[in-house]
Enzyme design. Structure first.
Site, PDB file in Angstrom:
ATOM      1  CE  LYS A  35      52.691  31.424  42.077  1.00  0.00           C
ATOM      2  NZ  LYS A  35      53.872  32.319  41.317  1.00  0.00           N
ATOM      3  NE  ARG A 129      59.908  35.830  37.600  1.00  0.00           N
ATOM      4  CZ  ARG A 129      58.213  35.257  37.590  1.00  0.00           C
ATOM      5  NH1 ARG A 129      58.095  35.231  36.633  1.00  0.00           N
ATOM      6  NH2 ARG A 129      58.673  34.562  38.151  1.00  0.00           N
ATOM      7  CE1 TYR A 253      26.168  48.649  28.295  1.00  0.00           C
ATOM      8  CE2 TYR A 253      26.805  47.100  29.394  1.00  0.00           C
ATOM      9  CZ  TYR A 253      26.602  48.685  29.771  1.00  0.00           C
ATOM     10  OH  TYR A 253      26.020  48.883  30.499  1.00  0.00           O
ATOM     11  CG  MET A 301      29.997  44.560  36.580  1.00  0.00           C
ATOM     12  SD  MET A 301      30.285  46.659  37.684  1.00  0.00           S
ATOM     13  CE  MET A 301      31.192  47.454  37.081  1.00  0.00           C
TER      14      MET A 301
END
Length: 357
Positions: A35, A129, A253, A301
């Site tokens: 999956k 669940r 940053y 990024m």
């Protein structure tokens, strides 16, 4: 020319890990869980690579099962989330998919179909669940019993199998065993990847190895290589800049890292836009020229910075392994405060997958 930021996928390592799952499963048969696009490795390539090893695939949803059929593979495919609409049952019947049904709405859909696919039923043993409680499931089995051969088997999912010290898995197994004892004609499946490494764990007829196939750990406190698994994905890029920082220079940053002395720094063409975790902090390891080096500052990024003090000969164009054979993906995940599942499935589409045997 394109960036040299690539996810190398070692299909031999994938098959080795499947063989380890089979060995650890004893008499049980492993169905390969592919999956989430083969845990980020490419569902079609992964399914093809395991086609002669596995008897059955397991996926989350219908579109993943159809991707396997698109490769011409005819194996049974188990849909772990069942179906999301009644019309999906017709597709399952046509394609040989086996949905795991877990609620009464799905059962109503099934019983209103004149011809029905083979199904599994989910027992909620404590994960809370998906799945029926034991009494609910007993009623469902009785309701479907007249349709002989409709139910392939019973399934449950462990909540704490990754923690070998937790008593929860034994408690869930006991609930499952008590219910399954009344239905000896049905096949049974409880074992996720972690269950393959639990001493004495009952695994019944089928196991469901997932993350272990891709070389990452299913256990708390251990890496995949420590369990004998081979890394399948190697996320690699290259240095696109090298410079020497002066004492007092800040990086990236927010200026979250400051050089205390003259420090060689390299910039790598990979970032959270590629799926490298933004929260991997200073000290997260990488590998270059046979040496471990550490990330410094914030991940951007498209770029991140490395302290090259331990690899002073590094130059622009040198290959950098972000995780793979020398830096376990589990180790990077730990530094980022997450798990390898998220890192592997999060590698974005702009990173080409290159496959090798």
């Amino acid at each position: 020319m394109p960036r040299n930021t690539i996810a190398h996928i070692d299909l031999d390592a994938l098959r080795f890990n499947f063989s380890l799952a089979a060995a650890n499963a004893g008499s049980a048969r492993p169905m390969a869980v592919v999956k989430a696009d083969g845990y980020g490795h490419g569902i079609r390539a992964v399914a093809r690579a395991l086609a002669t090893d596995t008897e059955c695939y397991a996926v989350a949803c219908l579109e993943e099962a159809l991707a396997i059929r698109a490769e011409g593979l005819t194996h049974p495919v188990v849909l772990l989330e069942g179906v999301h609409a009644q019309a999906d049952l017709k597709i399952c019947l046509k394609e040989g998919f086996e949905p795991v049904l877990h609620n009464k709405v799905q059962i109503d859909w099934l019983t209103s179909e004149p011809v029905r696919p083979v199904i599994w039923l989910k027992l909620n043993t404590g994960m809370n669940r998906l799945g029926f409680g034991p009494q609910e499931l007993a009623e469902v089995v009785d309701r479907l019993a007249p349709d002989e051969g409709l139910i392939r088997g019973l399934m449950t999912h462990f909540a704490c199998a990754d923690d070998l010290a937790s008593p929860e898995t034994a408690a869930q197994t006991e609930v499952f065993a008590n219910f399954a004892e009344a239905h000896p004609d049905l096949q049974r499946s409880v074992g996720n990847s972690a269950a393959h490494f639990r001493p004495g764990q009952a695994l019944y007829e089928w196991t469901r190895p997932g993350i272990m196939l891709y070389g990452a750990t299913p256990l708390i406190g251990q890496t995949g290589p420590e369990l004998g698994l081979r890394p399948v994905m190697s996320l690699e890029s290259e240095l696109i800049s090298v410079r020497t920082l002066a004492a007092g220079d800040q990086v990236g940053y927010g200026g979250t890292w400051t050089a205390e002395k003259p420090t060689p720094m390299g910039i790598v063409a990979v970032g959270y836009g590629d799926g490298y975790p933004r929260h991997a902090g200073t000290g997260t390891p990488a590998w270059i020229n046979g040496r471990r080096v550490n990330l410094i500052g914030r991940v951007s990024m498209d770029m991140l910075a490395l302290d090259l003090s331990d690899a002073p000969d590094a130059r622009i164009g040198d290959k950098v392994e972000l995780w793979g054979a020398h830096v376990a993906v589990d180790e990077v995940a730990r530094h980022a405060g997450t798990i390898a599942y998220e890192l592997l499935t999060g590698v974005t589409a702009r990173v080409p997958r290159q496959y090798s045997e």
